[in-house]
Design a protein around this motif. Structure first.
Motif, short mmCIF file in Angstrom:
data_model
loop_
_atom_site.label_atom_id
_atom_site.label_comp_id
_atom_site.label_asym_id
_atom_site.label_seq_id
_atom_site.Cartn_x
_atom_site.Cartn_y
_atom_site.Cartn_z
N SER A 141 36.50 1.50 24.69
CA SER A 141 36.71 1.64 23.24
C SER A 141 37.15 0.32 22.61
N LEU A 142 38.06 -0.38 23.29
CA LEU A 142 38.50 -1.68 22.77
C LEU A 142 37.31 -2.61 22.61
N VAL A 143 36.45 -2.63 23.62
CA VAL A 143 35.31 -3.55 23.59
C VAL A 143 34.34 -3.14 22.48
N THR A 144 34.15 -1.84 22.31
CA THR A 144 33.27 -1.38 21.22
C THR A 144 33.86 -1.75 19.86
N GLU A 145 35.15 -1.46 19.68
CA GLU A 145 35.78 -1.75 18.38
C GLU A 145 35.84 -3.24 18.09
N SER A 146 35.89 -4.05 19.12
CA SER A 146 35.94 -5.50 18.89
C SER A 146 34.66 -6.01 18.24
N GLY A 147 33.58 -5.23 18.34
CA GLY A 147 32.31 -5.67 17.78
C GLY A 147 31.54 -6.61 18.69
N LEU A 148 32.04 -6.80 19.92
CA LEU A 148 31.39 -7.74 20.83
C LEU A 148 29.93 -7.37 21.05
N ARG A 149 29.05 -8.35 20.84
CA ARG A 149 27.62 -8.14 21.08
C ARG A 149 27.14 -9.10 22.15
N GLY A 150 26.15 -8.62 22.92
CA GLY A 150 25.68 -9.35 24.10
C GLY A 150 25.31 -10.78 23.78
N ARG A 151 25.72 -11.68 24.65
CA ARG A 151 25.52 -13.10 24.39
C ARG A 151 24.43 -13.71 25.24
N GLY A 152 23.60 -12.83 25.84
CA GLY A 152 22.44 -13.32 26.59
C GLY A 152 21.22 -13.50 25.70
N GLY A 153 21.32 -13.10 24.44
CA GLY A 153 20.21 -13.32 23.53
C GLY A 153 19.88 -12.13 22.65
N ALA A 154 20.00 -10.92 23.19
CA ALA A 154 19.52 -9.76 22.44
C ALA A 154 20.58 -9.18 21.49
N GLY A 155 21.85 -9.40 21.79
CA GLY A 155 22.90 -9.02 20.85
C GLY A 155 23.22 -7.54 20.78
N TYR A 156 23.00 -6.80 21.87
CA TYR A 156 23.32 -5.37 21.87
C TYR A 156 24.84 -5.18 22.05
N SER A 157 25.39 -4.14 21.43
CA SER A 157 26.83 -3.89 21.53
C SER A 157 27.25 -3.66 22.98
N THR A 158 28.16 -4.49 23.46
CA THR A 158 28.59 -4.41 24.85
C THR A 158 29.32 -3.10 25.12
N GLY A 159 30.22 -2.74 24.22
CA GLY A 159 30.99 -1.50 24.42
C GLY A 159 30.10 -0.27 24.41
N ARG A 160 29.12 -0.28 23.51
CA ARG A 160 28.23 0.89 23.45
C ARG A 160 27.43 1.02 24.74
N LYS A 161 27.01 -0.10 25.29
CA LYS A 161 26.30 -0.05 26.58
C LYS A 161 27.19 0.56 27.65
#
Ligand SMILES: Cc1cc2nc3c(=O)[nH]c(=O)nc-3n(C[C@H](O)[C@H](O)[C@H](O)COP(=O)(O)O)c2cc1C
Ligand code: SF4
Lengths: 155, 459
Positions: free
Chosen positions: B56-76
């Protein structure tokens, strides 16, 4: 089977890092290659037997990867980065200097068996371009007149 | 904002990626890392948080994947099955392939701050109740391998990795895997095939990897920098992370600049830093005698950004405004003395060579596009070629290809045609390239660039 005791020891060690013997194949190829420099048909056959994988499967992986050598290579591998970043910073001059110094072109091995020269996609060193690698050492930025000295360090 | 990371007066705490790095350039040791607050995120998680709370913390932080595609890390992470009935073992895989031309941040991060990756993967493992981690490293990252191997040894010895971590009952271990080398191995599903020693073509989806990934078990795949963002989020919280950025996307990021600038390298800066500031302030601006013409913002599969557009803030949302993507956030600058057609040709030759051959538009089409570009560059271009190239980019859209390699390959071409139509037209009309520095891989004997004097600033 032609594997030495040391090779068997190393192979068994890496097999333990994967859930089954088959899954260790790619790393096993690297282990054998690290000792023999390249993978002969015999080495591949032995590896297939040891891991319980067909030679065709092993070759399917080997021919896919650009760092598995199925032909003899020199004692040192020279990689010249051809990414667009290095290209814009002087790849052509660097490559020409390396080819002149070694007297061979891309994909070839020097007559004394010292170096094999290969192209390589981006080395992830764009901020140090134009870049090259000799074995596991990254060099960059490399000016053409530095090539002789760098290569001279490898016997 | 006097405390902005990267500016004088900012505190080390506001630079979570580089804080523990040593001044001498060697990998931060476990002691260096702990002295800079390292493993505090892990300590907090195992002592105070339940696994879904970390996600939840990671999702709420808004962190998005930094390998190029930018998908939400927490949601994954939140799609990983939890609890006693979940299939086991579950895996955390780190994508450290970094073979896309113009990407150079993960090497810097792993060589200098290896424990941060271990802690990030440990937190991912804790959050998803995973058992085992693999770092998939590209073949040439020997220095990263050595740094990580050293860090893993230290972490195991001191109880941060292995059985019953810090006495918490949580067990997790990490193995290193070196690639046999091919760009497609960086595509997440091809990477799983490579890890299993299958031929590394991409896999069909569904199933999603978090349902059936490595060895058909639930698997999270994230980029090096994505994992590395997590420890500070868990330690300092979501509000702190969000406060670091200029835009509302949160956090800092590792940006890079390469090309003819005074101070090329990697820089930790707030998300949303203007591209112009990155180039002119942090990278010291263009070298004397060179002007900026365009920027490849985040790897060869991101569209070029024109010189008139560089006031754009570097963020996932903002980069869309200039018809591009953030990608990896490592900039490569096209200067005014380098041929845009030649550079596009170099990129297309890369993608054509690295196509895995699985689907037709990519396997056949990229070769054709590279051949057409080569004709244009070497004076064999014909009227009508540009229309064929533009049509080719349509053929390689993502609904026609099995993975994102081919659609990515068309982005630099499409943007170069849009930004430099007169350059392409001039190559065709004048029968070849007017620049000295233009031949990407002509044989040495024929390469005019080989004889050309080294331009100012190359050494
Ligand atoms: C051809 C191709 C190559 C890729 N190479 C990489 C890579 O080297 N590193 C990486 O992190 N992601 C790479 N990706 C993206 C991955 O498929 C995946 O989106 C990413 O690892 C997910 O991690 P993230 O969400 O943390 O970014 C590549 C994708 C494609 C299509
Ligand atoms: S788009 Fe290209 S790289 Fe991707 S699966 Fe198809 S052939 Fe392979």
């Amino acid at each position: 089977m032609s594997f030495s005791d040391e090779e068997i020891r190393q192979l068994d060690a890496i097999i333990g890092h994967y859930p089954d013997r088959r899954a260790a194949a790619a790393t096993a190829m690297r282990v054998v290659q690290a000792r023999r420099r390249w993978l002969s048909d015999d080495a591949l056959a032995d590896l297939g037997e040891y891991l319980g994988v067909t030679v065709a499967e092993l070759d399917g992986i080997a021919t896919f990867g650009n760092m598995v050598f199925r032909k003899p290579v020199g004692r040192h591998i020279v990689l010249v980065c051809d990414s667009f970043a290095c290209w814009s910073l002087g790849y052509a001059e660097l490559r020409a200097a390396v080819e002149a110094e070694l007297g061979v072109g891309m994909g070839q091995t020097t007559e004394d068996g010292r170096f094999t020269l290969l192209p390589i996609v981006c080395l992830g060193a764009c901020d140090r371009g134009p870049a090259m690698m000799v074995d596991d050492h990254l060099h960059g930025p490399v000016a053409p007149d530095q090539v002789a000295e760098i290569l001279g360090g490898y016997s | 904002m006097s405390s902005r990371p990267g500016l004088p007066g900012s505190s080390a705490e506001d630079r979570p990626f580089t804080r523990a790095m040593r001044a001498d350039g060697r990998p931060a040791t476990l002691d260096d890392y702990v002295a800079a607050g390292g493993y505090e995120g892990l300590r907090r998680a195992v002592a105070e948080l339940k696994p879904p709370e970390v996600t939840s913390l990671v999702t709420e932080s808004g962190l998005r994947g930094r390998g190029g595609a930018g998908y939400s890390t927490g949601r994954k992470w939140s799609t990983m099955p939890l609890g006693p009935d979940a299939p086991r073992p579950k895996y955390i895989v780190c994508n450290a392939d970094e073979m896309e031309p113009g990407s150079f941040k993960d090497r810097f991060l792993m060589e200098r701050n290896p424990h941060l990756l271990l802690e990030g993967m440990l937190l991912a493992g804790f959050a998803t109740e995973a058992d085992e981690g693999y770092v998939f490293l590209r073949a040439q990252y020997d220095a990263s391998y050595a740094a990580l191997q050293g860090a893993i040894g230290e972490a195991r010895e001191r109880g941060y990795l292995g059985e019953d971590i810090l006495g918490s009952g949580f067990s997790f271990d990490i193995e290193l895997h070196t690639s046999i080398g091919r760009y497609i191995c960086g595509e997440a599903s091809a990477m799983l095939n490579a890890l299993e020693s299958q031929r590394p073509n991409p896999r069909a989806r569904p199933p999603h990897m978090t349902g059936a990934g490595l060895f058909s078990r639930p698997t999270v795949v994230n980029n090096v920098e994505s994992y590395m963002a997590v420890p500070a989020i868990v330690r300092h919280g979501v509000d702190w992370w969000k406060g670091l950025s200029i835009t509302d996307e949160g956090g800092t990021k590792i940006f890079g600049v390469a090309g003819r600038v005074a101070n090329p390298g990697c820089f930790e800066l707030p998300m949303g830093v203007p591209m112009r500031e990155l180039i002119e302030v942090h990278a010291g601006g263009m070298l004397p005698g060179y002007a900026l013409r365009a920027v490849s913002p985040g790897g060869a599969s991101t569209s070029l950004v024109g010189a008139h557009e560089i006031d754009v803030p570097l963020g996932f949302a903002t980069m869309g405004e200039v018809h591009s993507r953030l990608g990896t956030g490592t900039l490569v600058i096209l200067d005014d003395q380098t041929c845009p057609v030649g550079m596009t040709l170099n990129m297309m030759q890369f993608f054509a060579q690295e196509s895995c051959g699985w689907c037709t538009p990519c396997r056949e089409g990229l070769q054709w596009m590279a051949a057409l570009l080569e004709d244009i560059e070497y004076g064999r271009g014909r009227p009508g070629d540009l229309e064929v190239l533009a049509e080719g980019t349509w053929f390689m859209e993502s609904d026609k290809c099995f993975c994102d390699l081919a659609p990515g390959a068309t982005q630099p071409l499409e943007s170069a045609l849009r930004l430099f139509p007169e350059e392409f037209a001039r190559h065709i009309a004048d029968g070849g390239c007017p620049y000295r520095r233009h031949s990407s891989d002509a044989p040495a004997a024929e390469a005019p660039a080989a004889e050309a004097p080294v331009l100012e600033g190359t050494t």
